[in-house]
Design an enzyme around this catalytic site. Structure first.
Site, PDB file in Angstrom:
ATOM      1  N   ARG A 152       9.496  33.396  24.307  1.00 28.11           N
ATOM      2  CA  ARG A 152       8.165  33.984  24.117  1.00 28.11           C
ATOM      3  C   ARG A 152       7.585  34.437  25.462  1.00 28.11           C
ATOM      4  O   ARG A 152       6.862  35.427  25.531  1.00 28.11           O
ATOM      5  CB  ARG A 152       7.205  33.045  23.386  1.00 28.11           C
ATOM      6  CG  ARG A 152       5.955  33.772  22.916  1.00 28.11           C
ATOM      7  CD  ARG A 152       5.050  32.932  22.034  1.00 28.11           C
ATOM      8  NE  ARG A 152       5.376  32.986  20.622  1.00 28.11           N
ATOM      9  CZ  ARG A 152       5.042  33.969  19.791  1.00 28.11           C
ATOM     10  NH1 ARG A 152       4.350  35.005  20.230  1.00 28.11           N
ATOM     11  NH2 ARG A 152       5.385  33.929  18.523  1.00 28.11           N
ATOM     12  N   GLU A 166      -3.689  31.548  18.715  1.00 30.44           N
ATOM     13  CA  GLU A 166      -3.292  31.509  20.118  1.00 30.44           C
ATOM     14  C   GLU A 166      -3.840  32.633  20.995  1.00 30.44           C
ATOM     15  O   GLU A 166      -4.163  32.399  22.163  1.00 30.44           O
ATOM     16  CB  GLU A 166      -1.763  31.504  20.223  1.00 30.44           C
ATOM     17  CG  GLU A 166      -1.155  30.277  19.612  1.00 30.44           C
ATOM     18  CD  GLU A 166       0.357  30.373  19.554  1.00 30.44           C
ATOM     19  OE1 GLU A 166       0.880  31.090  18.688  1.00 30.44           O
ATOM     20  OE2 GLU A 166       1.005  29.741  20.385  1.00 30.44           O
TER      21      GLU A 166
HETATM   22  N1  LUZ Z   1       6.704  27.695  17.961  1.00 26.58           N
HETATM   23  C1  LUZ Z   1       7.926  28.160  17.677  1.00 26.58           C
HETATM   24  C2  LUZ Z   1       5.749  28.501  18.428  1.00 26.58           C
HETATM   25  O1  LUZ Z   1       8.792  27.368  17.275  1.00 26.58           O
HETATM   26  N2  LUZ Z   1       8.191  29.458  17.818  1.00 26.58           N
HETATM   27  C3  LUZ Z   1       7.286  30.341  18.275  1.00 26.58           C
HETATM   28  O2  LUZ Z   1       7.574  31.518  18.387  1.00 26.58           O
HETATM   29  C4  LUZ Z   1       6.012  29.847  18.601  1.00 26.58           C
HETATM   30  N3  LUZ Z   1       5.090  30.654  19.087  1.00 26.58           N
HETATM   31  C5  LUZ Z   1       3.918  30.166  19.415  1.00 26.58           C
HETATM   32  C6  LUZ Z   1       3.670  28.824  19.240  1.00 26.58           C
HETATM   33  N4  LUZ Z   1       4.571  28.010  18.747  1.00 26.58           N
HETATM   34 MO1  MOS Z   2       2.033  26.135  18.751  1.00 29.39          MO
HETATM   35  S1  MOS Z   2       2.019  26.378  20.776  1.00 29.39           S
HETATM   36  O1  MOS Z   2       2.355  24.707  18.180  1.00 29.39           O
HETATM   37  O2  MOS Z   2       1.655  27.395  17.881  1.00 29.39           O
END
Ligand code: LUZ
Ligand code: MOS
Length: 756
Positions: free
Chosen positions: A304, A706
């Site tokens: 990410r 987010e």
């Molecule tokens: N968790 C995850 C995340 O497993 N994959 C993601 O792309 C993600 N993105 C944001 C927050 N949690």
């Molecule tokens: Mo998340 S950083 O648990 O979307």
């Protein structure tokens, strides 16, 4: 609709895991953690701990019936240490006693012999020694080196962001008890109950169906309970299984802060090249992410970061590489933004660096490079419904940024000991789990005989309001009042194989699954109503708690229809399922279309610095945010406010810090400073962009969890501006957080000092 949990939360009446009534015979556990950051276990002395009255058992890795492994895709994390110790606080023994205090006291009596080994706590050192948790990855677009030659302006530099403690109000908590017929029920404060179920089955050596995991509402999570609720749930389950008694494990705050991972700190090196017209022609970044002692969710976080290396800008030539380094710190993990904030900060640092050297406002470079319709991201997806420029222009106009800048300038001119700074921050955040297979959800709905409705889904309520949104969606789809819908806890026995509630996708994915279930129920009820009324199906409708025929209400109300349908043996339960269409990604080529859509926005943050003390205040935050067609503007506004304040905290006062021997320096609330009500901005003026939302979001209401965190990045650059207004010699090192101590030193830095 009001958030259904609002009154409980503000009155302190909401019930969390530790508030649930306990079963008779419940025992309490405490975790003995490693006292060293790196070492080899040579012996243990547990007799004194076992002898303490009230202690029932002390478990080690030898007591695990299944596999001593809680890692996800990468199996590198034992539940309890076997031979090696990898970070301070790493679970080694589990002490179980009749009450919490005895368990914690016994912990002081447990002895562990070990041989200390050299620890790595610095990400550069780990990188130099090629200590990687998994292989690095690179995203590419165009030709960076060729384009570099054609640039008029060239800048290189470094940027650094620190860890961040989640500081959810409710600490990690789990409660396990043996269930009939050889089962195990675990109540867990987890974002992903299915993951907990799966790993607990592995640890206990049982098939998955013998474990049931339930999450009631969570008192906050922020990513900290996406991957890291598992250990505590497995430990409680281990003890409950061995003793065949209920066992509760709730981490005291200090244990939670010491033993769990944080946001991955990140060190970045960048190279940015611009044309005379300030177009960014080339950008190269290398990210060193500090993953801590185990991989956990870091592979996803790393990708990410790469996906967001160019944030809201179009850059034709990009090379972004990320390494995930292994250090002797608690395994770092998901935190709101999941790698994207780290990468976005680096690019803003590069832009700010260029702006200072060129003697122009960063805003001019930012504005000249915003994404437009059809622009290609380095991973191949093209921006559609790209609102980057619209958000920026609306922010400039609505908040009269030029005027604000002039006011800041005038203020700085007139005031010697207080200086202000203003910075803007555009955000473009991709919505979908980056791992395509995780983008699925299901829901289970029951209509009961009085017309009330039970709704279960994979979504976990953690304060973000997803339950309220799901109730709204179900009420709209069924044509009843939201009060008829009860949103149940999240339980693997009711809804299976769910992805964690994460990636801002909870309401999107589960909302679509709820809509799918409701559509089936609605269809069956309309058929039933048509048959009762002896009317053609096309003439009947269901809304406002009423059956309608040709636009007129009939005598058949929802309350009568439900029991009548049951009499006629109509199935009043339905399961809904949703998998995001179209998305894909090819990891060989590092190209694809990973995101369902993007959320855009622009923030302007004004900070005021007390140049005698180095203290500062966030005066004003102005935001244009792309909500799509918000399902619930109050909840979404709350998400933006909470997100931006959390982002500002990460950039300013929240400093984790660790000593060279791997001890966290901020492991309590007296040493870790999050923004309180006094430090929060005086004004947060957030306005909706008002553009139509995408069909891939439930009722075109965009994900909101987010993206707002990254608005907080502007706080760092606003501080830098203010400091420079006081001290023209100040050379920013682009190392966040910018704590008051650092600000004070920067204010009085002389021209020969190193960047700070
Ligand atoms: N968790 C995850 C995340 O497993 N994959 C993601 O792309 C993600 N993105 C944001 C927050 N949690
Ligand atoms: Mo998340 S950083 O648990 O979307």
């Amino acid at each position: 609709m009001k958030n259904i949990h609002a009154s409980g939360h503000v009155r302190g009446q909401s019930v969390f895991l530790d508030d649930l009534p306990v079963h008779e015979g419940t025992l309490y556990a405490a975790v003995f953690g490693s006292p060293v950051a790196h070492g080899r276990i040579t012996g243990a002395d547990l007799e004194r701990a076992r002898a303490l009255p009230g202690v029932v058992a002390v478990f080690s890795h030898e007591d695990i019936p299944g596999k001593n492994q809680i890692g996800g895709n990468i199996r590198d994390e034992p539940l309890l240490a076997e031979r090696e110790l990898h970070y301070i606080g790493q679970p080694v023994f589990l002490i179980v006693a009749e009450d919490e205090w005895t368990a914690r006291r016994a912990r002081l009596l447990a002895g562990l012999q070990y041989e200390a080994l050299p620890a790595i706590t610095d990400v550069e050192e780990a990188w130099g020694r090629e200590q990687f948790l998994f292989p690095p990855r690179t995203f590419r677009l165009g030709s960076v080196d060729e384009a570099w030659e054609h640039c008029v302006y060239h800048f290189e530099g470094e940027a650094e962001t620190g860890a961040q403690e989640h500081l959810y109000l409710e600490p990690q908590a789990s409660y396990a008890f043996p269930a009939p017929h050889g089962g195990m029920k675990i109540c867990s404060s987890a974002q992903g109950p299915a993951e907990v179920q799966h790993v607990a089955a592995r640890v206990l050596g049982l098939p998955v169906h013998r474990i049931e995991v339930e999450a009631t509402q969570l008192g906050g999570a922020f990513g900290g309970k996406e991957g890291q609720a598992t250990a505590w749930a497995c430990l409680a389950a281990l003890a409950a299984w061995r003793l065949q008694r209920p066992v509760k494990l709730v981490l005291p705050r200090q244990d939670d802060m010491r033993m769990t991972g944080k946001r991955l700190p990140c060190r970045a090196r960048f190279r940015i090249g611009l044309s005379r017209a300030l177009k960014i022609l080339t950008y190269e970044a290398t990210f060193l992410l500090d993953g801590g002692a185990a991989a956990g969710l870091s592979p996803g976080i790393l990708e990410r970061a790469l996906f967001h290396a160019t944030n809201s800008y179009y850059i034709p030539n990009v090379r972004a590489t990320a390494f995930c380094c292994r250090t002797n710190l608690p395994p770092n993990t998901a935190f709101r933004g999941f790698g994207a904030p780290q990468a976005m900060f680096a690019l803003e640092a590069a832009i700010a660096r260029a702006a200072y050297e060129l003697g122009i406002p960063a805003r001019r470079i930012q504005e000249a490079n915003l994404l437009k319709e059809g622009d290609e991201f380095p991973y191949g997806q093209r921006a559609r419904q790209a609102h980057a420029r619209q958000c920026w222009a609306r922010a400039e106009a609505d908040f009269d940024i030029r005027k604000k800048e002039k006011e800041v300038e005038a203020f700085n001119h007139q005031n010697a000991s207080t200086k202000k700074g203003l910075a803007m921050m555009p955000v473009c955040f991709g919505i979908s789990f980056t791992k395509t297979s995780m983008n699925q959800a299901s829901a289970l709905l029951h209509i009961y005989q009085d017309g009330s409705v039970g709704l279960s889904s994979g979504a976990v309520e953690m304060g973000q309001g997803v339950s309220t949104k799901l109730a709204q969606l179900a009420a709209m789809a069924l044509g009843v009042q939201a009060e008829r819908i009860r949103v149940e806890t999240t339980d693997t026995a009711r809804v299976a194989n769910s992805s964690p509630t994460a990636a801002s996708s909870g309401a999107d994915l589960n909302g679509k699954a709820v809509q799918h279930a409701c559509a089936q129920l609605r269809r069956r009820l309309l058929e039933t109503a048509a048959s009762i009324l002896r009317a053609p199906l096309a003439e009947v409708d269901l809304h406002a708690e009423q059956v309608w025929r040709n636009g007129r209400p009939t005598a058949l109300s929802w309350e009568k229809l439900a029991p009548e349908a049951l009499q006629r043996r109509v199935n009043l339960s339905a399961q809904g399922y949703y998998a995001t269409p179209l998305i894909c990604f090819d990891r060989e080529k590092e190209k694809g279309h990973p995101f369902a859509y993007y959320v855009y926005g622009t923030a302007a943050v004004t900070m005021a610095v007390d140049c005698i003390r180095g203290t500062y205040a966030t005066e004003e935050v102005c935001i244009i945010h792309d909500f799509g067609d918000s399902l619930n503007p109050d909840i979404d506004q709350g998400q933006v406010e909470g997100g931006v304040v959390q982002g500002i905290g990460w950039m300013t006062s929240e400093e984790v810090g660790c000593s060279p021997d791997g001890r966290l320096l901020a492991d309590s609330l007296s040493t870790y400073k999050i923004p309180d009500i006094y430090a929060a901005p005086d004004v947060i003026d957030c306005r909706p962009l008002g553009a139509e939302g995408p069909g891939m979001a439930a009722l075109r209401s965009k994900a909101v969890g987010e993206p707002p965190l990254m608005y907080g990045i502007a706080a760092y650059f606003a501080l830098i501006q203010a400091i420079r207004a006081f001290n023209p010699h100040y050379r920013p090192g682009f190392r966040a957080p910018m704590t008051p101590e650092k600000v004070l030193m920067a204010l009085y830095q002389d021209e020969n000092a190193a960047a700070l």
